[in-house]
Design a protein around this motif. Structure first.
Motif, PDB file in Angstrom:
ATOM      1  N   ASN A   1      33.801  39.177  64.218  1.00 11.89           N
ATOM      2  CA  ASN A   1      34.671  38.375  63.347  1.00 11.89           C
ATOM      3  C   ASN A   1      34.164  36.938  63.247  1.00 11.89           C
TER       4      ASN A   1
ATOM      5  N   GLU B   1      31.344  36.582  60.822  1.00  7.70           N
ATOM      6  CA  GLU B   1      31.760  36.444  59.425  1.00  7.70           C
ATOM      7  C   GLU B   1      32.241  35.013  59.132  1.00  7.70           C
TER       8      GLU B   1
ATOM      9  N   LYS C   1      29.260  32.752  58.692  1.00  6.42           N
ATOM     10  CA  LYS C   1      28.608  32.881  57.384  1.00  6.42           C
ATOM     11  C   LYS C   1      29.370  32.098  56.324  1.00  6.42           C
ATOM     12  N   ARG C   2      30.705  32.154  56.391  1.00  7.17           N
ATOM     13  CA  ARG C   2      31.513  31.439  55.398  1.00  7.17           C
ATOM     14  C   ARG C   2      31.429  29.920  55.599  1.00  7.17           C
TER      15      ARG C   2
END
Length: 886
Positions: free
Chosen positions: A283, A286, A289-290
Motif C-alpha cells: 500500500n 502505491e 508512486k502517487r
C-alpha cells in the motif's frame, strides 16, 4: 458346465497387480473409438515430483479413473494423459536440504552440477509416484506420459514467453514483490498463505522538525521505520492541515521525511497518521508512486538489514533488528506504548517463512487482457463448474486480478529466455538462443539467471501435453480436452490460468467441465496434516483393503460441494461391498455343475423384476456420472447390487436352482449369469479390479470387461407394475422376518402364516402365483391366502401384521411358548418406557434445547419417535398374547 471355483476369501492382492499389468500390456488404456461419440479427454493434475502421493491425490486420481472408465465403456475414444510437475521451489528445497546435511550449498556445486543432482532426485521420486498411480489403479495412457520440464513442454513454455513479450503482455521492472528469505525467491500473490497470528502494535513518536511537538504513529513492524520516506495524513483531516508539506524527524536516523496528504489514510483509525515505507509495504508502494516519494529497500535477499540503515543495525535479521530498534526507541524516548493484537501475516506456501515485501526487478505478465477473455468464456457457457458455487470465486478473482510475477530466483526450472547486452544495455527475448545482440551486433550477451514460476509451465498443461505448438495428431484429435478434476484450493493457481492460456494461445477453452473436489478431513472435521497425525497414506489403505475398496469408499463419500470426512475405518465400507460382490459371485459360480446355458431363456416374475431394477440402476448411475455426482452413482450401485440383486434376486433363484427340474435349472442359471455379467459391467468404473477378475471367470462372457460396452437404459425393460408387486411381496416378507427375529423363533423352524389381501385382485393373484417364493424367502411351512373381510376374525394363536394392502397372521403359538414370549415383551417394554422417559425429560429441558447443536436435538427426537413406535408394537404383541392365553 462345471462349477467354477473362486478363492474362498476375497483377496485383492491376489489379482489387482496382475490385472493392471495385463491391461497395460494389451494397450487397454489407449484411446480406441467404437462409435461416433466425441472423444473424452482428461489431463491429470500433475503431482509434484518431490514426494509421495497423499490421500488428496488418491481422491483426485480415483474420481478421474471412475469417470474415464465410464466413458471408455460407453464407446468414446478416451484419453487420460499422465504426468508430473517439476515443482521448482519444492524440488530445489529438497535438494538443498540434502546438501545442507552434507555441509554444502548449491553454490558449492555450481548451477550445472546442482541441476544434474536435481534431475537425479526427480527420477527417484518419479519412480515412486508412477508406482503409486499404478497401485491406485489409474487407467492412464502411459505411452503419453509428460513432465513439465521435458523437451516438448520446454518448447511450449518458450513459445508462450516469447509470444507474450511480442504481444506486450510481458514486462520487466522494479516492483515490490512477495519475497521468501528462506527460498530466496519472489512469489506470486497466490503463493502467499495468510494466517492470523498474535502480534503487537507499537506506538512511536515522530518529532516535528520545527520543534513543536510530535506525531504519534503505530506499526506492527518497527524495524521497517528505518526505510520510511514519509508520514501520511488524510487530506480532509482538519487536525493535520497545517502539517502537510512540513517535515518530521525519523527516529534513530538523521533523516527528515515529509508529511504528505493521501486519501489512502483512514482518518478514523488510530491517530490518523501512518508511516510510509514504500520499499516494504504494497500500500505504501502505491502511495509513493502517487506522491513521488523515494523508495528505500532496507533488506538483503537473505532477509538481513543492508547498508541503507544505520551501521549498528546492518547485518541483523528482521527479528533481531526489531528487538534492537525497540530497545533504542525506548532508550531515546521515542517509544509510547504497545498493544496486543491479532493480524494477518503472509507466509511462504512452501516453507512457511514469513513473507517480506521486497523491492526487486522481476518479470510480470499483464493479466487483465487475459482475464477478460476467461470471464467471457464462463459467461458464454464454454466452461461449467461442478458445483456451481465456485463460479463466484472464479469471477471475483478474475475481476480483481493483479499482474503475475513469473520470475523466480532459482536454478531448477525453465530458465527465462531473455538476454541482456552489456554493450548496448538492451534485452533480447528469443525462441532460439542468440549468437549475438540483434540490436548492436555485440556478442557480450548474458542470459537472465532466473527461472520461471512452476505454474508458468502448468498453465499450458492441457495443450502442451498434446504436442502444442506443433500441429500434432493428438492436438487435432483431443483438444480441447473434456474435463478437469482438481481441488478447489487451486482455482487461482491453476484452473483460471489454464483457461486464460488456452483462450490466448489456441482460441479455445482448454476443457468444458470443471469438477472441484472438497477437502479431506478427519471424522472430527479437522483438515488432515502431519502436525495432527491424522493423515492417511493411500498406499497403506490399498495394501490393507485393496484399490477397489478405497476407490469405492472415496466415491461413496464424495458429495458434490462438500468436504469428505474419512478415517481408516471408513474404508471398510468399500471392503465390505467388494466382499459382498465376491461372495455372491462365488456362490453363483460354484453351482454350475451339470448346467447348460440356453438361448433366449423365458423370464419368470423375479427375472422380470430384477431386469427392471437393473434398468433403473443403469439410468440413475449414468445420469449421476454425467453430472459428476459420484456419491449418487456409488450409493445407487450399492443399493442395487446388495439389496436388489443379492438379498432378493439371488435368494429368489434358489427356488428354481434347488427345486426345479433340469430345464428349469438351466433356464434360471442362464438368466442369473446374464444379470450378473451386466451387473459387473455396471459396477466396473467404481470397482474395476474385482469386476474384471469375476467377469473373466463367467462362462457367458468374452473379452475384457474394461473395454466391454456399458449397460444402456432400455425403456422396454421398465416394469412399474411388477416393481409395485414386488414391493408388496418384500414388505410382507420383511414383516414376517422381523416378527420371527423379535420372537426369537429358531431359523430352521417353518411357520404357518395366513395372508388376507385387500380388494386388489392383481396382488392376490400375484401372491398366489408366487406363494412358493414367499415361503422360501420367509421360511414359511404353510401359507394360506384369502381375501379380506370385515367379518373375518383373527385366527386363534396368531399375531397380526398389517402392511400396505394386506394383513398377515403368524401362528406364533405353533412356533413358540406364548408365556415365554409375553414375559420377554413385557421386559422389553419396561426397558423402553424408561428410555422414553429419559428422552422426553431431555427434550423437555429448555437448556438442552437452547445449547445443544440442532443435529443432536434432531437425533434425540428421532430416537424418541423410534422408541414410541417400538413400544406400540410391543404392547400390541403383549395384548394379543394375553388374548390368546384367555
Amino acid at each position: 458346465m462345471k462349477a467354477i471355483e473362486l478363492e474362498k476369501a476375497y483377496d485383492p492382492k491376489g489379482f489387482e497387480d496382475r490385472i493392471y499389468a495385463h491391461w497395460k500390456e494389451i494397450g487397454a488404456f489407449k484411446p480406441q473409438s467404437r462409435n461416433s461419440k466425441a472423444p473424452y479427454v482428461i489431463v491429470i493434475p500433475p503431482p509434484n515430483v518431490t514426494g509421495v502421493l497423499h490421500l488428496g491425490h488418491g481422491l483426485n486420481i480415483s474420481l478421474q479413473d471412475i469417470i474415464v472408465r465410464f466413458h471408455r465403456m460407453r464407446g468414446a475414444s478416451t484419453l487420460w494423459v499422465p504426468g508430473t510437475d517439476h515443482a521448482g521451489i519444492a524440488t530445489q528445497h529438497v535438494v538443498e536440504k540434502r546438501l545442507k546435511a552434507q555441509g554444502k550449498t548449491r553454490r558449492d556445486l555450481g548451477r550445472k552440477q546442482f541441476v544434474a543432482e536435481t534431475w537425479k532426485v526427480k527420477e527417484e521420486h518419479h519412480r515412486i509416484i508412477s508406482r503409486q498411480i499404478t497401485r491406485i489403479g489409474a487407467s492412464v495412457d502411459w505411452s503419453r506420459e509428460r513432465f513439465t520440464l521435458d523437451e516438448g513442454l520446454s518448447g511450449a513454455v518458450r513459445e508462450v514467453f516469447v509470444s507474450l513479450y511480442e504481444r506486450d503482455l510481458l514486462y520487466k521492472g522494479n516492483y515490490l514483490v512477495n519475497w521468501c528469505t528462506s527460498c530466496g525467491t519472489a512469489l506470486s500473490d497466490d503463493e502467499v498463505e495468510h494466517e492470523e497470528v498474535p502480534g503487537k502494535l507499537y506506538h512511536i513518536r515522530y518529532p516535528r522538525a520545527d520543534g513543536n511537538g510530535f506525531l504519534e504513529l503505530a506499526t506492527t513492524r518497527p524495524e521497517t521505520l528505518l526505510g520510511d520516506t514519509a508520514a501520511a495524513v488524510h487530506p480532509e483531516d482538519p487536525r493535520y492541515q497545517d502539517l502537510v508539506g512540513k517535515e518530521v524527524l525519523l527516529p534513530l536516523t538523521n533523516r527528515l521525511i515529509p508529511v504528505v496528504a493521501d486519501s489512502y489514510v483512514d482518518k478514523e483509525f488510530g491517530t490518523g497518521v501512518v508511516k510510509i515505507t514504500p520499499g516494504h509495504d504494497p500500500n505504501d508502494w502505491e502511495v509513493a508512486k502517487r506522491q513521488n516519494l523515494p523508495v528505500i529497500n532496507i533488506l538483503t535477499p537473505e532477509g538481513r538489514l543492508n547498508n541503507r540503515v544505520p551501521e549498528k543495525y546492518q547485518g541483523l535479521t528482521v527479528k533481531a533488528a526489531r528487538e534492537a530498534v525497540l530497545a533504542d526507541l525506548k532508550e531515546q524516548g521515542f517509544f509510547i506504548k504497545e498493544q496486543d493484537l491479532t493480524h494477518g501475516v503472509g507466509h511462504c506456501y512452501r516453507c512457511q517463512t514469513v513473507i517480506e515485501p521486497y523491492l526487486s526487478e522481476q518479470w510480470f505478465v499483464r493479466m487483465k487482457p487475459l482475464a477478460e477473455k476467461a470471464l467471457s468464456a464462463w459467461k458464454e457457457g464454454a466452461v461449467i463448474f461442478y458445483p456451481r458455487k465456485w463460479e463466484n470465486t472464479y469471477r471475483h478473482w478474475l475481476e480483481n486480478i493483479r499482474d503475475w510475477c513469473i520470475s523466480r530466483q532459482l536454478w531448477w526450472g525453465h530458465r527465462i529466455p531473455a538476454w541482456s547486452c552489456s554493450s548496448c544495455g538492451k534485452i533480447t527475448v528469443a525462441r532460439q538462443d542468440p549468437s549475438g545482440c540483434p540490436h548492436c551486433g555485440s556478442t557480450a550477451l548474458e542470459q537472465d539467471p532466473d527461472v520461471l514460476d512452476t505454474w508458468f509451465s502448468s498453465w499450458l498443461w492441457p495443450f502442451s501435453t498434446l504436442g502444442w505448438p506443433e500441429q500434432t495428431e493428438d492436438i487435432n484429435a483431443y483438444y480441447p480436452t473434456t474435463a478437469l478434476v482438481t481441488g478447489y484450493d487451486i482455482i487461482f493457481f491453476w484452473v483460471a490460468r489454464m483457461i486464460m492460456a488456452g483462450l490466448e494461445f489456441t482460441g479455445k477453452a482448454p476443457f468444458r467441465d470443471i469438477y472441484l473436489t472438497g477437502l479431506l478431513r478427519d471424522k472430527q472435521g479437522r483438515k488432515m496434516s502431519k502436525s495432527l497425525g491424522n493423515g492417511l497414506d493411500p498406499l497403506e489403505l490399498v495394501d490393507e483393503f485393496g484399490a477397489d475398496a478405497l476407490k469405492f469408499t472415496l466415491a461413496f463419500l464424495c458429495a458434490q460441494g462438500q468436504d469428505l470426512l474419512i478415517d481408516k475405518e471408513s474404508v471398510k465400507l468399500g471392503s465390505k461391498f467388494a466382499n459382498k460382490i465376491w461372495n455372491a459371485s462365488r456362490y453363483i459360480l460354484m453351482h454350475l455343475d451339470n448346467r447348460n446355458l440356453i438361448a433366449n431363456p423365458a423370464l419368470n416374475p423375479a427375472d422380470t423384476w430384477i431386469y427392471s431394477r437393473l434398468n433403473n440402476a443403469v439410468k440413475a448411475i449414468t445420469e449421476a456420472f454425467l453430472s459428476y455426482r459420484y456419491n449418487d452413482a456409488a450409493s445407487k450401485a450399492y443399493e442395487y447390487f446388495w439389496n436388489d440383486f443379492c438379498d432378493w434376486y439371488v435368494e429368489a433363484t434358489k427356488l428354481s436352482i434347488k427345486t426345479g427340474d433340469d430345464p428349469e435349472k438351466d433356464r434360471a442359471t442362464t438368466v442369473l449369469l446374464e444379470v450378473l455379467a451386466e451387473s459387473l459391467k455396471l459396477l466396473h468404473p467404481l470397482l474395476p479390479f474385482i469386476t474384471e477378475e469375476i467377469y473373466g471367470k463367467l462362462p457367458n462372457t468374452q473379452g475384457l470387461l474394461i473395454t466391454a460396452s456399458y449397460p444402456e437404459y432400455d425403456e422396454k425393460r421398465e416394469r412399474p407394475e411388477m416393481e409395485r408387486c414386488f414391493i408388496f411381496l418384500q414388505e410382507l416378507v420383511r414383516q414376517i422376518r422381523t416378527l420371527r427375529s423379535e420372537c426369537t423363533i429358531n431359523p430352521d423352524k417353518r411357520i404357518h402364516v395366513l395372508v388376507r389381501v385387500g380388494s386388489d385382485q392383481d396382488r392376490g393373484s400375484f401372491l398366489a402365483q408366487n406363494a412358493e417364493l414367499v415361503k422360501l424367502l420367509a421360511n414359511i411351512g404353510e401359507l394360506d391366502i384369502e381375501g379380506s373381510s370385515e367379518e373375518a376374525a383373527k385366527p386363534q394363536g396368531s399375531i397380526g401384521l398389517v402392511g400396505s394392502g394386506f394383513e398377515a397372521f403368524v401362528y406364533i403359538l405353533e412356533a413358540a411358548d406364548p408365556e415365554v414370549l409375553r414375559q420377554k415383551f413385557i421386559k422389553e417394554a419396561a426397558r423402553d418406557r424408561k428410555f422414553i422417559a429419559s428422552l422426553e425429560s431431555k427434550l423437555g429441558n429448555e437448556q438442552f434445547l437452547k445449547n445443544a447443536p440442532p443435529e443432536l436435538v434432531e437425533a434425540e427426537r428421532l430416537k424418541l419417535e423410534d422408541a414410541l413406535q417400538r413400544i406400540g408394537k410391543l404392547e400390541s404383541y403383549i395384548s394379543e398374547l394375553c388374548y390368546r392365553a384367555v
